[in-house]
Design an enzyme around this catalytic site. Structure first.
Site, PDB file in Angstrom:
ATOM      1  N   CYS A   1       0.864  -1.172   0.000  1.00  0.00           N
ATOM      2  CA  CYS A   1       0.000   0.000   0.000  1.00  0.00           C
ATOM      3  C   CYS A   1       0.906   1.230   0.000  1.00  0.00           C
ATOM      4  CB  CYS A   1      -0.900  -0.022   1.237  1.00  0.00           C
ATOM      5  SG  CYS A   1      -2.393   0.958   1.010  1.00  0.00           S
TER       6      CYS A   1
ATOM      7  N   CYS B   1      -4.097  -0.476  -2.830  1.00  0.00           N
ATOM      8  CA  CYS B   1      -4.543   0.892  -3.083  1.00  0.00           C
ATOM      9  C   CYS B   1      -4.035   1.310  -4.457  1.00  0.00           C
ATOM     10  CB  CYS B   1      -4.086   1.854  -1.993  1.00  0.00           C
ATOM     11  SG  CYS B   1      -2.338   2.208  -1.971  1.00  0.00           S
TER      12      CYS B   1
ATOM     13  N   CYS C   1       4.184   0.766  -7.887  1.00  0.00           N
ATOM     14  CA  CYS C   1       4.776  -0.494  -7.445  1.00  0.00           C
ATOM     15  C   CYS C   1       6.131  -0.717  -8.116  1.00  0.00           C
ATOM     16  CB  CYS C   1       3.843  -1.657  -7.783  1.00  0.00           C
ATOM     17  SG  CYS C   1       4.393  -3.235  -7.123  1.00  0.00           S
TER      18      CYS C   1
END
Length: 134
Positions: free
Chosen positions: A9, A82, A89
Site C-alpha cells: 500500500c 490501493c 509499485c
C-alpha cells in the site's frame, strides 16, 4: 513449503496491515504474509490496530515497513491494495506475479468504515490469495 505474499500500500499503516493480519490468521497454513508501503508512514493506524486486537488478529511484530526492507525477499505474489501503490509499485527482482485488489482507505473515518474494510478484505482478497497460492 509456505508461499510468500507481500501486501503493498502507500503508507503501510491500515489496509495492508489489516490484510497481512487476516491472511496470516486465515491462510497461515499455506501462506506467510508481509506488508509494506511505497511511502511507509512508520506507524500503524491506531483504529486499525485496536480492531485487529479486538478480533484476535494482531501480532506484536506487525509494523509499518518501507519497501526497501522487503525488496530482496522472494515473494510468490505481490498484492497492491490501493491505487497509488499499484501505479508506483516497484519491480521486484524475485516476484512471480503482481495483482491488484483495491480497497478504500478508512483512515480518518468512523470505526464502522474500518470494520467494513476488514470485512471486504476478508471477502474479496482472501479467496484470490487462496486460489493463487494454496
Amino acid at each position: 513449503m509456505k508461499k510468500n505474499v507481500l501486501v503493498l500500500c502507500t503508507g503501510n499503516s491500515c489496509r495492508s496491515i489489516m490484510a497481512e493480519a487476516l491472511i496470516n490468521a486465515k491462510l497461515g497454513e499455506c501462506v506467510d504474509a508481509q506488508s509494506s508501503g511505497v511511502k511507509a508512514s512508520g506507524s500503524v493506524n491506531s483504529t486499525a490496530k485496536a480492531l485487529l486486537k479486538h478480533r484476535g488478529l494482531w501480532r506484536e511484530d506487525y509494523h509499518s515497513k518501507v519497501i526497501e526492507t522487503v525488496l530482496d525477499t522472494a515473494f510468490d505474489l505481490v498484492v497492491t491494495v490501493c491505487d497509488h501503490a499499484k501505479e508506483t509499485c516497484p519491480m521486484f527482482p524475485k516476484a512471480v506475479k503482481t495483482i491488484h485488489v483495491g480497497f478504500e482507505d478508512p483512515s480518518g473515518k468512523a470505526e464502522e468504515e474500518y470494520v467494513k474494510t476488514l470485512y471486504l478484505i476478508e471477502q474479496e482478497l482472501l479467496p484470490v490469495i487462496k486460489e493463487e497460492l494454496c
